[in-house]
Write an enzyme that holds these catalytic residues in place. Structure first.
Site, PDB file in Angstrom:
ATOM      1  CE1 TYR A  50      -4.344  -0.340  -0.214  1.00 32.82           C
ATOM      2  CE2 TYR A  50      -4.003  -2.136   1.341  1.00 32.82           C
ATOM      3  CZ  TYR A  50      -4.805  -1.477   0.420  1.00 32.82           C
ATOM      4  OH  TYR A  50      -6.045  -1.952   0.140  1.00 32.82           O
ATOM      5  CG  ASP A 196     -10.332  11.527 -22.627  1.00 33.44           C
ATOM      6  OD1 ASP A 196      -9.215  11.029 -22.906  1.00 33.44           O
ATOM      7  OD2 ASP A 196     -11.297  10.850 -22.241  1.00 33.44           O
ATOM      8  CB  THR A 222      -5.705   5.493 -21.342  1.00 37.68           C
ATOM      9  OG1 THR A 222      -5.677   5.760 -22.742  1.00 37.68           O
ATOM     10  CG2 THR A 222      -7.134   5.408 -20.866  1.00 37.68           C
TER      11      THR A 222
END
Ligand code: DSN
Length: 413
Positions: A50, A196, A222
């Protein structure tokens, strides 16, 4: 214990998938083949931990190397896109878009975008997506004649809606995006511009497509399409306040612990994209797309907007044969070893499960080393498969020829 020893079922399916990728032509415009180095980082020990928070400000101990990895990823992303701030933690493009929306808008605020049916994306206001559940979308249109963005429609919608955000950047748009025009209209109505660039990020990074900066206030993308990194998202901005809001919106706003193996793989991919070879790669993607577009037009197909400026084209199958649907052709092509996706064309009369179009892109086959001269062969395979639709033996024969052809172009290892 190796995967083969520990879980032969999954190992066998992975081996089959590797063979499928090696023996087929990947023409899905949003897919690519990553390098061995990217794959190594993605499948690494970094999945074990984590690291909630950001470098130097984590909620778990033991993050010293994660801090260095994330800082490298951020620095490389900033260098690649020539901007001041980067958040490399979004798990996907849709997550990046949600966090960007949260940073720029309050629930109930309005934005305008191109709708999904005209080439937009589901996270740009499709009615079942969070973008439409928590915010209020309205859509601008394509010019019906040129099938390109109609800036009169953008301006009219912006003046009517007075949106907080004007969203540009698309999933099935084959032409160059004029970011400056969007900014001009946004300034007229006091809106922010969000770009985007998921599809064209690799072309932008290589300087082949104009950059959304300095016009866009926030840029999302992305990392796995033309950018050729691991599956994931990225948010960029030049604005200090927006950057703070973006960081809050990613964590704790919409995500918990970052996928640090993927963050490391992003850093590796960004490092690759900064090298001169990546520029040549991106240039070749566009050359191949133009050559494939020309070869398909020569065979009687119509391309939406008449061609392509980037890595993708949208084929209107009806010009070849009015009966053809995207769904049938996608299936026929897959049986012939050519992987693509059905896609609506502007004002499509068929539903999204059928469509009249096919979206094709060249990022993955360019990674495998195909050049312009090979595009005539690819177009011939496509057309033969379309004509052989429904003929199992005919498609299997083409499948064999495609597999043989693919042997000349090994996957990156
Ligand atoms: N699903 C992607 C595409 O294929 O364009 C967009 O996220």
């Amino acid at each position: 214990m190796t995967l083969q020893e520990a879980d032969p079922q999954i190992a066998e399916l992975m081996a089959k998938e590797q063979h499928r990728q090696e023996s087929t032509l990947e023409l899905i415009a949003s897919e690519n083949h990553v390098s061995r180095a990217v794959m190594e980082a993605a499948g690494s020990v970094l999945t074990n931990k984590y690291a909630e928070g950001y470098p130097g400000k984590r909620y778990y101990g033991g993050c010293q190397f994660y801090d260095q990895i994330e800082t490298l990823a951020i620095d490389r992303a900033k260098q690649l896109f020539d901007c001041k701030y980067a958040n490399v933690q979004p798990h996907s493009g849709a997550n990046a878009n949600l966090a960007a929306f949260m940073a720029m808008m309050q629930p109930g605020d309005r934005f305008i975008s191109l709708n999904l049916a005209s080439g937009g994306h589901l996270s740009h206001g499709m009615k079942l997506n969070t973008s439409a559940i928590f915010y209020k979308p309205a859509h601008y249109e394509l010019d019906p004649k040129t099938e390109t963005i109609d800036f009169d429609s953008v301006r009219a919608k912006a003046q009517e809606i007075k949106p907080r955000v004007i969203l540009c950047g698309y999933s099935a748009y084959p032409r160059t995006i004029d970011f400056a025009q969007f900014r001009k209209i946004a300034d007229e109505v006091g809106a922010l511009v969000m770009a985007d660039i998921a599809h064209i990020a690799g072309l932008v990074a290589a300087g082949i497509h104009p950059s959304p900066f300095p016009h866009a206030h926030v840029v999302t993308t992305t990392t796995h399409k033309t950018l050729r990194g691991p599956r994931g998202g990225l948010i960029l901005t030049n604005d200090e306040e927006l950057n703070k809001a973006i960081n809050r919106s990613v964590f704790p706003g919409s995500q918990g612990g970052p996928l640090m193996h993927i963050v490391a793989a992003k850093a590796v991919a960004f490092g690759e994209s900064l090298r001169p070879e990546f520029k040549s790669y991106a240039r070749q993607i566009v050359k191949n797309a133009k050559a494939l577009a020309d070869a398909l037009i020569a065979k009687g197909y119509r391309l939406v907007s008449g061609g392509t400026d980037n890595h993708l084209m949208l084929v209107d199958l009806r010009a070849r044969n009015a009966e053809l649907t995207g769904a049938d052709v996608e299936k026929a092509l897959e049986a012939a070893g050519i992987i693509s996706n059905k896609n609506g064309v502007p004002n499509d009369t068929r539903p999204p499960t059928q469509t009249s179009g096919l979206r094709l892109g060249t990022p993955a086959i360019t990674t495998r080393g195909l050049k312009e001269a090979d595009m005539a062969t690819v177009a011939a395979f496509i057309d033969r498969a379309v004509l052989a639709k429904g003929n199992t033996d005919g498609l299997a024969k083409i499948r064999g020829e495609v597999a043989e052809f693919c042997k000349k172009f090994p996957m990156p290892h």
